[in-house]
Design an enzyme around this catalytic site. Structure first.
Site, short mmCIF file in Angstrom:
data_model
loop_
_atom_site.label_atom_id
_atom_site.label_comp_id
_atom_site.label_asym_id
_atom_site.label_seq_id
_atom_site.Cartn_x
_atom_site.Cartn_y
_atom_site.Cartn_z
N ARG A 94 2.62 -9.53 -0.14
CA ARG A 94 2.79 -8.46 -1.13
C ARG A 94 3.71 -7.35 -0.65
O ARG A 94 4.15 -6.52 -1.44
CB ARG A 94 1.42 -7.88 -1.54
CG ARG A 94 0.69 -7.22 -0.41
CD ARG A 94 -0.76 -6.91 -0.77
NE ARG A 94 -0.94 -5.56 -1.27
CZ ARG A 94 -2.13 -5.01 -1.49
NH1 ARG A 94 -3.24 -5.72 -1.28
NH2 ARG A 94 -2.23 -3.79 -1.91
N ARG A 126 -15.35 1.63 -1.59
CA ARG A 126 -15.11 0.38 -0.90
C ARG A 126 -15.22 0.62 0.60
O ARG A 126 -14.68 1.60 1.12
CB ARG A 126 -13.69 -0.11 -1.24
CG ARG A 126 -13.35 -1.38 -0.48
CD ARG A 126 -12.05 -1.95 -0.95
NE ARG A 126 -10.92 -1.20 -0.45
CZ ARG A 126 -9.65 -1.45 -0.78
NH1 ARG A 126 -9.39 -2.43 -1.63
NH2 ARG A 126 -8.68 -0.75 -0.28
N CYS A 174 -9.22 -3.69 -10.53
CA CYS A 174 -8.79 -2.47 -9.85
C CYS A 174 -7.44 -2.63 -9.14
O CYS A 174 -7.00 -1.74 -8.44
CB CYS A 174 -9.85 -1.97 -8.88
SG CYS A 174 -10.13 -3.12 -7.53
N ASN A 220 -3.97 -7.19 -6.60
CA ASN A 220 -2.85 -7.05 -5.64
C ASN A 220 -2.94 -8.14 -4.58
O ASN A 220 -1.95 -8.78 -4.25
CB ASN A 220 -2.91 -5.69 -4.95
CG ASN A 220 -2.91 -4.53 -5.92
OD1 ASN A 220 -2.43 -4.70 -7.04
ND2 ASN A 220 -3.44 -3.40 -5.53
N ASP A 221 -4.14 -8.31 -4.06
CA ASP A 221 -4.30 -9.35 -3.05
C ASP A 221 -4.49 -10.72 -3.66
O ASP A 221 -4.05 -11.72 -3.11
CB ASP A 221 -5.51 -9.02 -2.15
CG ASP A 221 -5.11 -8.03 -1.07
OD1 ASP A 221 -4.07 -8.26 -0.43
OD2 ASP A 221 -5.81 -7.04 -0.88
N HIS A 253 0.82 -1.22 0.00
CA HIS A 253 0.00 0.00 0.00
C HIS A 253 0.85 1.26 0.00
O HIS A 253 0.41 2.32 -0.45
CB HIS A 253 -1.01 -0.02 1.15
CG HIS A 253 -2.19 -0.88 0.83
ND1 HIS A 253 -2.31 -2.16 1.29
CD2 HIS A 253 -3.25 -0.66 0.03
CE1 HIS A 253 -3.42 -2.69 0.81
NE2 HIS A 253 -4.01 -1.80 0.04
N ARG A 293 -10.71 4.14 -1.81
CA ARG A 293 -10.23 3.39 -0.63
C ARG A 293 -10.62 4.16 0.62
O ARG A 293 -9.85 4.99 1.10
CB ARG A 293 -8.72 3.20 -0.71
CG ARG A 293 -8.24 2.24 -1.78
CD ARG A 293 -6.73 2.01 -1.68
NE ARG A 293 -6.30 0.85 -2.43
CZ ARG A 293 -5.81 0.89 -3.67
NH1 ARG A 293 -5.68 2.02 -4.28
NH2 ARG A 293 -5.43 -0.22 -4.27
N GLU A 327 -10.64 -10.84 -4.58
CA GLU A 327 -9.21 -10.67 -4.27
C GLU A 327 -8.68 -11.82 -3.42
O GLU A 327 -7.56 -11.77 -2.92
CB GLU A 327 -8.94 -9.32 -3.60
CG GLU A 327 -9.79 -9.00 -2.40
CD GLU A 327 -9.49 -7.63 -1.80
OE1 GLU A 327 -8.50 -7.00 -2.18
OE2 GLU A 327 -10.26 -7.20 -0.93
C1 PEP Z 1 -6.30 -5.23 -4.56
O1 PEP Z 1 -6.10 -6.02 -3.63
O2 PEP Z 1 -5.98 -5.46 -5.73
C2 PEP Z 1 -6.92 -3.92 -4.30
C3 PEP Z 1 -7.25 -3.11 -5.27
O3 PEP Z 1 -7.08 -3.55 -3.00
P1 PEP Z 1 -5.88 -3.02 -2.09
O4 PEP Z 1 -4.67 -2.84 -2.94
O5 PEP Z 1 -6.32 -1.76 -1.46
O6 PEP Z 1 -5.70 -4.13 -1.09
MG MG Z 2 -7.01 -5.65 -1.72
#
Ligand code: PEP
Ligand code: MG
Length: 600
Positions: free
Chosen positions: A477, A343, A514, A466-467, A199, A307, A443
């Site tokens: 990550r 979200r 996303c 991402n997750d 993040h 977010r 995710e």
């Molecule tokens: C993700 O996990 O891809 C996502 C968009 O949420 P975040 O990066 O805030 O965990």
């Molecule tokens: Mg996420």
């Protein structure tokens, strides 16, 4: 070489594109926070903010001490815990609080400096006491003060006061530290921890700050405050004390990139339509209402991911219903009826907040995170947030999305809470938006595999790669040592993404991506070919992605996606997508994937 220092190059992880050329500001370790802050004056208009920062820092320090006390309760002798009671008395001391407020109010001093000065007066008074027990309490006072100062300096960003803008170098910056950086003072940052999908990196991209993460620890030994540094956020390279030739070369590259992006901006009003007429929606991922302006600037249609946790992080308390309504309303009104996906609070993982979370978890990414935190730990927060969203919904085109979903029950529980809240609002005769669309973030592998049943209870999917990558591949990550395994094009990940898109299509549900790959042109041909409807990304990524989409033929992208799904290794899959990128938009490939240029 500048002065008598020699050039030193180091390779980190490219986390946020752009070049930063300037002097270093070394951010200290937390344990060194008990040092005298810079003496400066503030404007009268800043008084209220400084006082509120001071109280928020006291609250945060208090929560940390209570958490420590709880953690030790099981392990330590009860008498040892008395130390913490003494420390808590300090955070609650009225004389100290008043002393600091008076100094901010009357002498126009910033909170960190005022607090340090008042604490020093206390320490001086205690030190001359004949009673040795009281004398020893000065160590406690300093300990608590260091905690409060660390929070204050993060909140106010007050540790940096230079005449010129600086490149921040730190061992670690948490997402909340990063969010608190003052963009006017910072050219970019580099840290030892973290990777491109943490993040901290995501925020850097949103804030349009060049950033490099995962820097080898020994690099820090060579750096001093004020050293000259070049940070290349495209390749992850850092050059300390560059020679005149190197600096000139990077200034040229920087200039060329500015010209390129300036030219690209002429396409900001064009639609993201492939050569054969398929239109994609390109929208923005944002953390703050102000970021809507950048989404407009780059011609994004809508917000694909707001977010909302950043309203809670670094805040002086949990935002109430009216405060949240004001934020969502501002967001919706600024977006003029374009779609806004908010979200719900996604706290946990690497977004930790001492004030909200009551205990530390051994595995926060596998712990009480996202919708689990809201349903399990703080249903009060979820209630307030959903009430605010329902009431704000009438000001625009609002959709709500739930993070970290792993089962159908979580969606049903939220839906039943929404029905209850709708009844409550009706009873209270308060207006709200009925039938607010509810979506699931896909995710976790569970959600991707469960896309069929989930599709029956949601209105849309948004794939959080991402997750999804982290949980599918069991790769943290944020761990810079595992960066080499963090592959969005791993066949297992692609199978899950393709499954989710196929299910969405069967159920006629919109599906977006996303995660960070949505804004990375290397993946655009692949994602377009897989058939997503929307890509949501940091606003400044919209231009390059639009250029790639506009140069693609859907039929070719579909064929490439088909080949990608047959690949047995992540690298082969990535190569197919990148080959297409080089074919259709070499100028974008050159900038965003220069390390590949030589291989083509
Ligand atoms: C993700 O996990 O891809 C996502 C968009 O949420 P975040 O990066 O805030 O965990
Ligand atoms: Mg996420």
């Amino acid at each position: 070489m500048q002065g008598n220092k020699s050039e030193k190059i180091c390779q980190g992880i490219a986390a946020s594109g752009g070049y930063a050329i300037g002097r270093v500001c070394f951010v200290r370790h937390e344990e060194n926070f008990y040092t005298e802050p810079v003496d400066r004056s503030i404007d009268a208009a800043e008084i209220a903010g400084e006082i509120s920062n001071f109280h928020a820092a006291l609250d945060a320090a208090r929560s940390e001490i209570i958490a420590l006390q709880e953690e030790l309760r099981t392990k330590a002798d009860a008498t040892d815990l008395g130390i913490f009671d003494a420390q808590l008395l300090i955070t609650d001391d009225q004389m100290l609080t008043r002393g600091v407020e008076d100094m901010i109010n009357n002498q126009l001093k910033p909170a960190d400096y005022a607090f340090f000065k008042v604490v020093e007066k206390f320490v001086a008074a205690f030190s001359v006491m004949p009673d040795s027990y009281i004398k020893e309490r000065t160590a406690d006072i300093r300990d608590v003060a260091a905690r409060v100062l660390s929070h204050l300096q993060k909140r106010g960003g007050n540790s940096m006061h230079y005449d010129d803008q600086r490149i921040i170098l730190a061992h670690d910056l948490t997402p909340s530290d990063t969010a608190a950086l003052d963009r006017r003072q910072v050219l970019g940052f580099a840290v030892e921890t973290g990777s491109a999908s943490s993040h901290t990196a995501i925020l850097a991209r949103s804030m349009q700050l060049p950033a490099v993460l995962g820097i080898p620890g020994d690099f820090f030994e060579a750096v001093q405050d004020n050293d000259m540094l070049i940070l290349d956020g495209y390749t992850g390279k850092l050059i300390l004390n560059p020679t005149r030739e190197t600096e000139a070369e990077y200034r040229r590259k920087h200039e060329a990139a500015l010209i390129f992006f300036h030219k690209l901006a002429e396409e900001n009003r064009l639609s993201a339509e492939t050569r054969d007429g398929f239109v994609l929606q390109l929208s923005g991922n944002i953390e703050k209402v102000e970021d809507v302006d950048t989404v407009h600037e780059y011609g994004g249609c809508g917000i694909g991911l707001f977010r909302s946790e950043y309203m809670f992080l670094n805040a002086s308390g949990v935002p109430g219903e009216e405060e949240q309504i004001a934020t969502y309303r501002a967001l919706l009104e600024k977006m003029n009826n374009e779609c806004v996906v908010v979200r719900t609070l996604d706290i946990g993982g690497d977004k930790l907040d001492q004030a909200l979370q009551r205990y530390a978890e051994p595995n926060p990414f596998l712990g009480v995170r996202g919708i689990r935190f809201c349903l399990q730990e703080r249903p009060d927060i979820l209630r307030t947030q959903l009430r605010a969203l329902l009431r704000a919904g009438k000001y625009g085109n609002l959709k709500v999305m739930l993070p970290m979903v792993t089962c159908v029950e979580e969606i049903l529980e939220v839906r039943s809470l929404i029905s209850e809240l709708e009844k409550e609002l009706r009873r209270e005769k308060l207006d709200f938006a009925a039938n607010m669309p509810i979506g699931a973030m896909v995710e976790t592998p569970a959600a991707a595999l469960l896309a069929g049943p989930l599709a029956k209870v949601v209105d849309f999917f948004s794939i959080g790669t991402n997750d999804l990558v982290q949980y599918t591949l069991a790769v943290d990550r944020t761990n810079e040592h595992l960066n080499y395994l963090y592959y969005p094009t791993h066949p297992a990940v692609l199978t899950l993404i393709a499954n989710c898109i196929a299910v969405a299509r069967r159920h006629n549900l919109p599906v977006s991506v996303c995660g960070q790959i949505a804004g990375d042109p290397r993946f655009t041909p692949l994602l377009v070919g897989l058939g997503v409807n929307e890509l949501s990304m940091p606003p400044n990524a919209i231009g390059p992605v639009r250029r790639v989409v506009r140069n693609l033929q859907m039929a070719d992208a579909e064929l490439a996606a088909h080949q990608v799904l047959e690949c047995e290794t992540p690298q082969k899959a990535l190569n197919i997508s990148m080959k297409m990128l080089w074919d259709v938009a070499p100028e974008i490939a050159e900038l965003t994937a220069p390390e590949i240029a030589s291989k083509q």
